[in-house]
Motif scaffolding. Structure first.
Motif, PDB file in Angstrom:
ATOM      1  N   LEU A   1      74.256  90.137 -19.609  1.00  0.00           N
ATOM      2  CA  LEU A   1      75.437  90.474 -18.823  1.00  0.00           C
ATOM      3  C   LEU A   1      75.348  89.843 -17.441  1.00  0.00           C
ATOM      4  N   VAL A   2      76.407  89.133 -17.064  1.00  0.00           N
ATOM      5  CA  VAL A   2      76.496  88.574 -15.720  1.00  0.00           C
ATOM      6  C   VAL A   2      77.824  88.981 -15.109  1.00  0.00           C
ATOM      7  N   CYS A   3      77.862  89.000 -13.797  1.00  0.00           N
ATOM      8  CA  CYS A   3      79.041  89.496 -13.082  1.00  0.00           C
ATOM      9  C   CYS A   3      79.970  88.347 -12.726  1.00  0.00           C
TER      10      CYS A   3
ATOM     11  N   ALA B   1      74.758  79.970 -21.130  1.00  0.00           N
ATOM     12  CA  ALA B   1      73.547  80.754 -21.314  1.00  0.00           C
ATOM     13  C   ALA B   1      73.070  81.217 -19.941  1.00  0.00           C
ATOM     14  N   LEU B   2      72.228  82.229 -19.920  1.00  0.00           N
ATOM     15  CA  LEU B   2      71.771  82.791 -18.647  1.00  0.00           C
ATOM     16  C   LEU B   2      71.107  81.726 -17.778  1.00  0.00           C
ATOM     17  N   GLN B   3      70.249  80.890 -18.370  1.00  0.00           N
ATOM     18  CA  GLN B   3      69.552  79.870 -17.585  1.00  0.00           C
ATOM     19  C   GLN B   3      70.536  78.859 -16.995  1.00  0.00           C
ATOM     20  N   GLU B   4      71.565  78.494 -17.771  1.00  0.00           N
ATOM     21  CA  GLU B   4      72.599  77.590 -17.256  1.00  0.00           C
ATOM     22  C   GLU B   4      73.341  78.237 -16.083  1.00  0.00           C
TER      23      GLU B   4
ATOM     24  N   VAL C   1      73.429  76.931 -11.866  1.00  0.00           N
ATOM     25  CA  VAL C   1      74.606  76.527 -11.077  1.00  0.00           C
ATOM     26  C   VAL C   1      75.050  77.633 -10.128  1.00  0.00           C
ATOM     27  N   ASN C   2      74.327  78.745 -10.124  1.00  0.00           N
ATOM     28  CA  ASN C   2      74.687  79.863  -9.254  1.00  0.00           C
ATOM     29  C   ASN C   2      74.679  79.407  -7.794  1.00  0.00           C
ATOM     30  N   GLY C   3      75.712  79.802  -7.060  1.00  0.00           N
ATOM     31  CA  GLY C   3      75.814  79.439  -5.657  1.00  0.00           C
ATOM     32  C   GLY C   3      76.693  78.232  -5.403  1.00  0.00           C
ATOM     33  N   SER C   4      77.135  77.569  -6.470  1.00  0.00           N
ATOM     34  CA  SER C   4      77.902  76.340  -6.292  1.00  0.00           C
ATOM     35  C   SER C   4      79.323  76.591  -5.796  1.00  0.00           C
ATOM     36  N   TYR C   5      79.745  77.857  -5.771  1.00  0.00           N
ATOM     37  CA  TYR C   5      81.066  78.177  -5.239  1.00  0.00           C
ATOM     38  C   TYR C   5      81.001  78.743  -3.817  1.00  0.00           C
ATOM     39  N   GLY C   6      79.807  78.718  -3.234  1.00  0.00           N
ATOM     40  CA  GLY C   6      79.680  79.204  -1.871  1.00  0.00           C
ATOM     41  C   GLY C   6      79.338  80.674  -1.776  1.00  0.00           C
ATOM     42  N   PHE C   7      79.040  81.291  -2.917  1.00  0.00           N
ATOM     43  CA  PHE C   7      78.575  82.671  -2.904  1.00  0.00           C
ATOM     44  C   PHE C   7      77.557  82.855  -4.020  1.00  0.00           C
ATOM     45  N   THR C   8      76.845  83.976  -3.961  1.00  0.00           N
ATOM     46  CA  THR C   8      75.754  84.239  -4.898  1.00  0.00           C
ATOM     47  C   THR C   8      76.227  85.200  -5.976  1.00  0.00           C
ATOM     48  N   SER C   9      76.385  84.685  -7.196  1.00  0.00           N
ATOM     49  CA  SER C   9      76.819  85.542  -8.299  1.00  0.00           C
ATOM     50  C   SER C   9      75.672  86.427  -8.767  1.00  0.00           C
ATOM     51  N   MET C  10      76.063  87.540  -9.399  1.00  0.00           N
ATOM     52  CA  MET C  10      75.092  88.554  -9.787  1.00  0.00           C
ATOM     53  C   MET C  10      74.910  88.592 -11.305  1.00  0.00           C
ATOM     54  N   THR C  11      73.723  88.972 -11.737  1.00  0.00           N
ATOM     55  CA  THR C  11      73.481  89.353 -13.118  1.00  0.00           C
ATOM     56  C   THR C  11      73.312  90.872 -13.142  1.00  0.00           C
ATOM     57  N   ILE C  12      73.242  91.455 -14.307  1.00  0.00           N
ATOM     58  CA  ILE C  12      73.018  92.899 -14.365  1.00  0.00           C
ATOM     59  C   ILE C  12      71.696  93.253 -13.700  1.00  0.00           C
ATOM     60  N   ASP C  13      70.723  92.351 -13.762  1.00  0.00           N
ATOM     61  CA  ASP C  13      69.408  92.632 -13.177  1.00  0.00           C
ATOM     62  C   ASP C  13      69.445  92.568 -11.649  1.00  0.00           C
ATOM     63  N   THR C  14      70.105  91.557 -11.085  1.00  0.00           N
ATOM     64  CA  THR C  14      70.170  91.482  -9.628  1.00  0.00           C
ATOM     65  C   THR C  14      71.086  92.576  -9.074  1.00  0.00           C
ATOM     66  N   LEU C  15      72.093  92.964  -9.860  1.00  0.00           N
ATOM     67  CA  LEU C  15      72.949  94.067  -9.433  1.00  0.00           C
ATOM     68  C   LEU C  15      72.166  95.373  -9.405  1.00  0.00           C
ATOM     69  N   ALA C  16      71.364  95.622 -10.432  1.00  0.00           N
ATOM     70  CA  ALA C  16      70.557  96.839 -10.471  1.00  0.00           C
ATOM     71  C   ALA C  16      69.568  96.876  -9.308  1.00  0.00           C
ATOM     72  N   GLN C  17      69.009  95.721  -8.978  1.00  0.00           N
ATOM     73  CA  GLN C  17      68.104  95.654  -7.828  1.00  0.00           C
ATOM     74  C   GLN C  17      68.851  95.996  -6.540  1.00  0.00           C
ATOM     75  N   TRP C  18      70.069  95.466  -6.397  1.00  0.00           N
ATOM     76  CA  TRP C  18      70.880  95.755  -5.211  1.00  0.00           C
ATOM     77  C   TRP C  18      71.219  97.244  -5.147  1.00  0.00           C
ATOM     78  N   MET C  19      71.528  97.842  -6.290  1.00  0.00           N
ATOM     79  CA  MET C  19      71.837  99.272  -6.333  1.00  0.00           C
ATOM     80  C   MET C  19      70.634 100.107  -5.911  1.00  0.00           C
ATOM     81  N   THR C  20      69.445  99.684  -6.295  1.00  0.00           N
ATOM     82  CA  THR C  20      68.227 100.399  -5.918  1.00  0.00           C
ATOM     83  C   THR C  20      68.026 100.365  -4.404  1.00  0.00           C
ATOM     84  N   GLN C  21      68.422  99.251  -3.800  1.00  0.00           N
ATOM     85  CA  GLN C  21      68.296  99.106  -2.352  1.00  0.00           C
ATOM     86  C   GLN C  21      69.430  99.807  -1.599  1.00  0.00           C
ATOM     87  N   HIS C  22      70.510 100.122  -2.298  1.00  0.00           N
ATOM     88  CA  HIS C  22      71.676 100.794  -1.702  1.00  0.00           C
ATOM     89  C   HIS C  22      71.983 102.009  -2.568  1.00  0.00           C
ATOM     90  N   ASP C  23      71.181 103.073  -2.371  1.00  0.00           N
ATOM     91  CA  ASP C  23      71.195 104.164  -3.342  1.00  0.00           C
ATOM     92  C   ASP C  23      72.352 105.139  -3.176  1.00  0.00           C
TER      93      ASP C  23
END
Length: 290
Positions: A107-109, A127-130, A134-156
């Motif tokens: 899952l990716v956002c 695919a996830l690796q693809e 290319v993440n960041g090529s639009y000028g922002f950092t897209s999220m995966t379910i894993d990076t989102l969960a990490q962000w949620m842990t930091q913003h509880d």
């Protein structure tokens, strides 16, 4: 919905918004005359929600930031780290995030592959690796379910409303298995009444029924929707703003069900206030209003 650039609304859209405001105002008058209590956005209290989760009230979901909200650069619909951080800095604590599946089942956002990443590479999906390459090529950092969960842990103190556009139950299962400790902070949107039991069985206490993928007959049957809401514990029902205008009594019937009602996507402050006055618990918004 479609991605929009603030300030580019066409005259037809503006005209429809005026008609919509009139319809909402008329509904508010009807509710007032009939003695139905409206719930102001700033004064939603736990007793106003009939039963079940009160997490909505505790975290104040009067405003749910669509696709994570707007970025500091003004991009709408990005589902990005920058959007989440900016919305958090502005005091918002409820974000809606769009999810699509990679070709290898992750899952990716992203709002849709056609708008971001895959389209530029001439593919229908990545695919996830693809995706990560290319993440960041639009000028922002897209999220995966894993990076989102990490962000949620930091913003509880944040809740995330999911918009898993395909195979919702499988997406909920992936979240439940990988991040069981976050289940009370993921509000899973289901797209039909049949998916309720499966998502509930995964341990999600906060389920929102969204009608936008339903057939016209299903989404227009407010009596059936209200009956389902009355017999199941829901964190809310949500529907597109256009239905207020297209189906007389739509909002009134759902508000009367006692289940929190949310409307999407509403960026006009006056329309938001009229909806709140008519008893709506919250609105999904891009957060473009300062």
């Amino acid at each position: 919905g479609n991605l929009r650039v603030p300030g580019t609304e066409d005259p037809l859209t503006v005209g429809r918004e005026k008609d919509l405001k009139a319809a909402i105002l008329a509904l508010a008058v009807v509710l007032a005359l009939s003695g139905v209590q409206s719930i102001p956005a700033a004064a939603v209290e736990a007793p106003a929600i009939k039963s079940g989760p009160t997490y909505v009230v505790e975290h104040g979901t009067e405003y749910i930031l669509h696709a994570g909200g707007i970025t500091p650069a003004g991009t709408v619909g990005s589902n990005s780290l920058e959007a989440l951080d900016y919305s958090y800095q502005r005091g918002y604590r409820a974000m809606e995030m769009d999810f699509f599946w990679t070709t290898d089942g992750q899952l990716v956002c992203v709002h849709d592959w056609e708008a971001y990443y895959a389209h530029s590479l001439g593919k229908e999906a990545l695919a996830l690796q693809e995706f990560e390459s290319v993440n960041g090529s639009y000028g922002f950092t897209s999220m995966t379910i894993d990076t989102l969960a990490q962000w949620m842990t930091q913003h509880d103190d944040v809740i995330i409303v999911t918009d898993i556009k395909e195979n919702c139950v499988e997406g909920a299962k992936l979240i439940a298995e990988r991040y069981p400790q976050l289940r009370d902070r993921f509000y899973i949107q289901i797209y039909n009444t049949q998916d309720y039991e499966a998502v509930s069985a995964l341990g999600f206490q906060n389920i929102i029924l969204t009608v936008y993928q339903m057939t016209w007959a299903e989404k227009a049957d407010t009596n059936a929707l209200a009956a389902f809401a009355n017999s199941h514990t829901l964190a809310g029902i949500t529907f597109p703003i256009d239905l207020v205008d297209l189906i007389p009594g739509y909002l009134e019937t759902l508000v009367a069900s006692g289940t929190p009602v949310f409307v999407h996507t509403v960026n006009d402050a006056e329309t938001q206030r009229m909806l709140f006055d008519a008893g709506v618990a919250g609105v999904y918004t891009d957060g473009t209003i300062q």
